[in-house]
Design an enzyme around this catalytic site. Structure first.
Site, PDB file in Angstrom:
ATOM      1  N   ALA A  24       1.144  -0.825  -0.044  1.00 11.97           N
ATOM      2  CA  ALA A  24      -0.342   0.155   0.250  1.00 11.97           C
ATOM      3  C   ALA A  24       0.822   1.056  -0.355  1.00 11.97           C
ATOM      4  O   ALA A  24       0.371   2.112   0.296  1.00 11.97           O
ATOM      5  CB  ALA A  24      -1.146  -0.014   1.364  1.00 11.97           C
TER       6      ALA A  24
ATOM      7  N   LYS B 262     -24.244  -7.158   2.713  1.00 10.98           N
ATOM      8  CA  LYS B 262     -24.521  -7.009   1.747  1.00 10.98           C
ATOM      9  C   LYS B 262     -25.804  -6.921   1.577  1.00 10.98           C
ATOM     10  O   LYS B 262     -26.957  -6.091   0.471  1.00 10.98           O
ATOM     11  CB  LYS B 262     -24.819  -8.758   1.423  1.00 10.98           C
ATOM     12  CG  LYS B 262     -24.897  -9.641   1.631  1.00 10.98           C
ATOM     13  CD  LYS B 262     -24.454 -10.863   2.333  1.00 10.98           C
ATOM     14  CE  LYS B 262     -23.342 -10.265   3.398  1.00 10.98           C
ATOM     15  NZ  LYS B 262     -22.645 -12.017   3.703  1.00 10.98           N
TER      16      LYS B 262
ATOM     17  N   GLY C 237     -17.519 -13.582   0.302  1.00 10.45           N
ATOM     18  CA  GLY C 237     -16.293 -13.808   1.383  1.00 10.45           C
ATOM     19  C   GLY C 237     -15.025 -13.447   0.382  1.00 10.45           C
ATOM     20  O   GLY C 237     -15.238 -12.048   0.264  1.00 10.45           O
TER      21      GLY C 237
ATOM     22  N   LYS D 178     -26.335 -10.959  -1.944  1.00  8.04           N
ATOM     23  CA  LYS D 178     -25.297 -10.809  -2.837  1.00  8.04           C
ATOM     24  C   LYS D 178     -25.185 -11.197  -4.595  1.00  8.04           C
ATOM     25  O   LYS D 178     -24.918  -9.910  -5.262  1.00  8.04           O
ATOM     26  CB  LYS D 178     -24.177 -12.598  -2.495  1.00  8.04           C
ATOM     27  CG  LYS D 178     -24.078 -12.255  -1.346  1.00  8.04           C
ATOM     28  CD  LYS D 178     -23.542 -13.531  -0.547  1.00  8.04           C
ATOM     29  CE  LYS D 178     -23.387 -13.931   0.532  1.00  8.04           C
ATOM     30  NZ  LYS D 178     -23.185 -15.220   1.289  1.00  8.04           N
TER      31      LYS D 178
ATOM     32  N   GLY E 189     -21.530 -25.601  12.985  1.00  5.15           N
ATOM     33  CA  GLY E 189     -21.268 -23.836  13.157  1.00  5.15           C
ATOM     34  C   GLY E 189     -21.606 -23.696  11.001  1.00  5.15           C
ATOM     35  O   GLY E 189     -21.444 -22.791  11.191  1.00  5.15           O
TER      36      GLY E 189
ATOM     37  N   GLU F 135     -26.572 -20.973  10.741  1.00  3.93           N
ATOM     38  CA  GLU F 135     -26.835 -20.307  12.429  1.00  3.93           C
ATOM     39  C   GLU F 135     -28.239 -20.059  13.018  1.00  3.93           C
ATOM     40  O   GLU F 135     -28.396 -21.916  12.046  1.00  3.93           O
ATOM     41  CB  GLU F 135     -26.936 -18.752  11.330  1.00  3.93           C
ATOM     42  CG  GLU F 135     -25.449 -18.542  11.358  1.00  3.93           C
ATOM     43  CD  GLU F 135     -26.291 -16.795  10.967  1.00  3.93           C
ATOM     44  OE1 GLU F 135     -26.412 -15.811  11.698  1.00  3.93           O
ATOM     45  OE2 GLU F 135     -25.941 -16.431  10.174  1.00  3.93           O
TER      46      GLU F 135
END
Lengths: 440, 440
Positions: free
Chosen positions: B33, B105, B134, B205, B187, B190
């Site tokens: 950067a 989103k 992601g 999305k 996991g 949810e």
């Protein structure tokens, strides 16, 4: 605002793709870029051939330097190829303050350091999305999309010709030489296919990806390069039986000792997505410490796929040409004063696993001797596939194939063990050794 | 130069990923950067929980507005989620002249037009790579990598939870409800999985990808959304026998009549790369007129994969925050004054092919009646799979399954034909209809 003016040096298959796509999609591209982008000059030694491609919609010149000399031209697209004239022209365009877009992987892999330094000094951009994997925006992904990551490795099918040949060899059980002729007939391989089949083209592209992945200078001369000309269709078959496909991979990996930079045929587990990339398609897998595994797939060559990448660069430059150079992405992803001196590892120090095929005498104790030699060299064995003698030579055969998959060891250790095995009187032919990558 | 200062609103799983990756890779990110990037403030209602994540390495506040009010903060990262508070805070951050990065989103798919207009008026950037798929840099690919193209369609597996569930249903032959519980235990789903399994998350999305692919405003309210809760494991099996996999796809396509915008389970040919994307992985296929088919694959969720996308946006903003806004990529890929008024097609006008499963009486003439109705509706048949009665109900069974693959027709024509077939006395249960996409 008047359109950005582009000149194409060496218009041909890719150049006419650039010209045609810019015309066809001009409205949509303008809506994206905020400004029109027009090819106003093109060059080709044979002016009539160029005229046939662009008609009277652009000025045609025989001398590429006439484009560089034109003060109205904002961006020069170099599509001449090769190292000599292309290098002179790119450096002259930079000196003239033009931004440059090029698809010339050979040029950048060999002379990139000099070219990027000149561009940096002059404050112009040299963009090269089209140089690697055709239309796949892999340079942008590596250079901008994955900037959060410490990239661990990149592995790609980055030469469509060889992937087409390997796909055909597997599908049809044919030998390399037969498929190469077919590929040439279909236009997937050039009349002189050396750069493709010997892995040189893939190594050029890999060198560029390695530089932007790890922040090191381009150093093609340090790459290990091995092509597919020695590959036998029986090895493709045996690999299949063991759950692998053979692909020509370009692999660059960061290790504590240095950077691996190598192109060679590789066994890849058949269940990996990249193992299922067939025909002339390309794909690149990138492993980053934060993102994990990502993969990018598409056409690696051809007129319009390559034009897609060239034009993406033209749009980027159109947006950024009035910006301060600090607002732009550095050529090699890292700031030019922040390149790393990580060394490229000699091939002997590379650690990988191996597929070995030994043509041996079909007699007791041969396998024990071979595996004993590997054990003595501290190379452990993952799997062994021993063929029945009659599968190879019919009734009364006296030879057979032994296939061994090993676990990881250094290349130099494997080379030493191979020399010992090769010297055995029961090993009857040169041993085939193909590297194996789990890509996990 | 002092580092760019970042404040995270709502630090949790993703936020701590951003914090940790920025710290771990700070040297490498700075080399890219040209300037350090530091998270100096984080907010979370429960300050102790935030403190546990960042220790004393950043200032922790309960009130997100304290971050927005801090003049030293250059970029605000919104990770609160939801529509209400997140919207207020994003608009306040923009009004305060902060650049914004968000993974939200839902917020952008519903309120994007208002948010992007505010950002445009204020001259700040709102970046959202993390909002779709992601860690896969698909927003960058669509918005910058493929700018040459008239994009024809985008089709993606963009919800990891549902892809995990479908993969498990196929692998283990289990029913939806069983696998959902397993996914929750692991996991991957949810406690309240509604947004995922009903296709709403995928539709958010998809709405964003559709806007940047075609240069139209975000219009989530026009999306057709159908989840996977009604999917039976027998349909996955039958699809397999016909050479297809069932995936929850988000599909957006440009047609002369308008833009398709739809999320639903789809049969996809098993040989397509995207059909082989398993578990919680994501993949997006983009079809452009110049580049052809490209595919992007990776992890669609998780702390560090999502952080990878957030940080890529932070690096982009670090480079471009001092640039003139015309040097930046427009939020929705096209210049805000150049959006198209292409309409989103009602689902009835969408043309696709279909998989139909009919539970019918096992008697002569049933298949002829059903196929006769389809023929009368001008819907042609691609393939029929009729089960033996004893495969379903054992000896003496009186019912069987008929599976029909159709060629293309409009959804409304199919709906009318389905109503007629459903009314037949020999059709004994609700007909299963799953759309089929060749993605060729």
């Amino acid at each position: 605002m008047k359109p950005i003016q582009v000149g194409i040096l060496g218009i041909g298959t890719v150049g006419s793709g650039v010209f045609n796509v810019l015309q066809r999609n001009q409205e949509e591209i303008k809506r994206r870029a905020g400004r029109g982008i027009e090819v106003t000059m093109v060059s080709r030694r044979n002016v009539a051939e160029a005229q046939a491609l662009v008609g009277d919609r652009a000025q045609v010149v025989a001398d590429a330097r006439a484009i560089i000399a034109n003060p109205d031209i904002d961006i020069v697209v170099e599509l001449i190829g090769g190292y000599t004239l292309a290098k002179e022209l790119v450096l002259e365009a930079i000196a003239a303050g033009k931004h440059v877009v090029t698809a010339n992987k050979a040029l950048l892999a060999v002379h990139g350091t000099e070219i990027f330094a000149a561009a940096h000094a002059k404050g112009v951009m040299v963009a090269f999305e089209a140089a690697v994997a055709g239309g796949i925006p892999i340079i942008k992904a590596l250079r901008e999309g994955l900037t959060a990551n410490s990239i661990q490795w990149v592995a790609g099918i980055i030469n469509g010709t060889t992937n087409f040949i390997l796909s055909e060899m597997r599908d049809k059980g044919l030998d390399f030489a037969v498929v190469l002729k077919e590929a040439q007939r279909l236009g997937y391989a050039e009349a002189d296919p050396t750069f493709d089949i010997e892995g040189v083209d893939a190594a050029h592209k890999l060198t560029l990806m390695s530089a932007i992945a790890f922040g090191i200078p381009v150093q093609f001369d340090k790459a290990y390069v091995e092509g597919i000309t020695q590959l036998g269709s029986q090895d493709i078959k045996y690999a299949e039986q063991l759950g692998y496909r053979i692909k020509l991979l370009g692999i660059t990996k960061r290790t504590p000792q240095g950077v691996e930079l190598r192109v060679h045929p590789s066994l890849v587990p058949a269940k990996r997505l990249i193992a299922n990339v067939e025909g002339a398609m390309n794909a690149v897998v990138v492993q980053g410490d934060a993102v994990g595994t990502t993969l990018y797939y598409g056409k690696g060559a051809g007129s319009e796929p390559t034009a897609s990448a060239v034009i993406a660069d033209l749009v980027d430059i159109t947006r950024l040409h009035t910006a301060d150079p600090t607002n732009r992405v550095p050529h090699l992803a890292f700031q030019p004063d922040a390149l790393s001196d990580l060394q490229v590892l000699p091939m002997g120090d590379v650690i990988t696993s191996y597929y070995l095929r030994l043509r041996v005498a079909d007699q007791a104790g041969v396998l024990a001797t071979v595996t004993g030699l590997l054990a003595a060299a501290d190379i452990s064995i993952d799997a062994v596939l021993q063929r029945e003698a009659d599968e190879i030579g019919g009734e009364g055969a006296t030879q057979t194939d032994v296939i061994i998959l090993t676990h990881d060891c250094t290349e130099s250790r494997m080379n030493a063990a191979l020399a010992q095995m090769q010297a055995l009187p029961t090993v009857l032919a040169p041993i085939t050794r193909i590297r194996k990558e789990e890509l996990a």
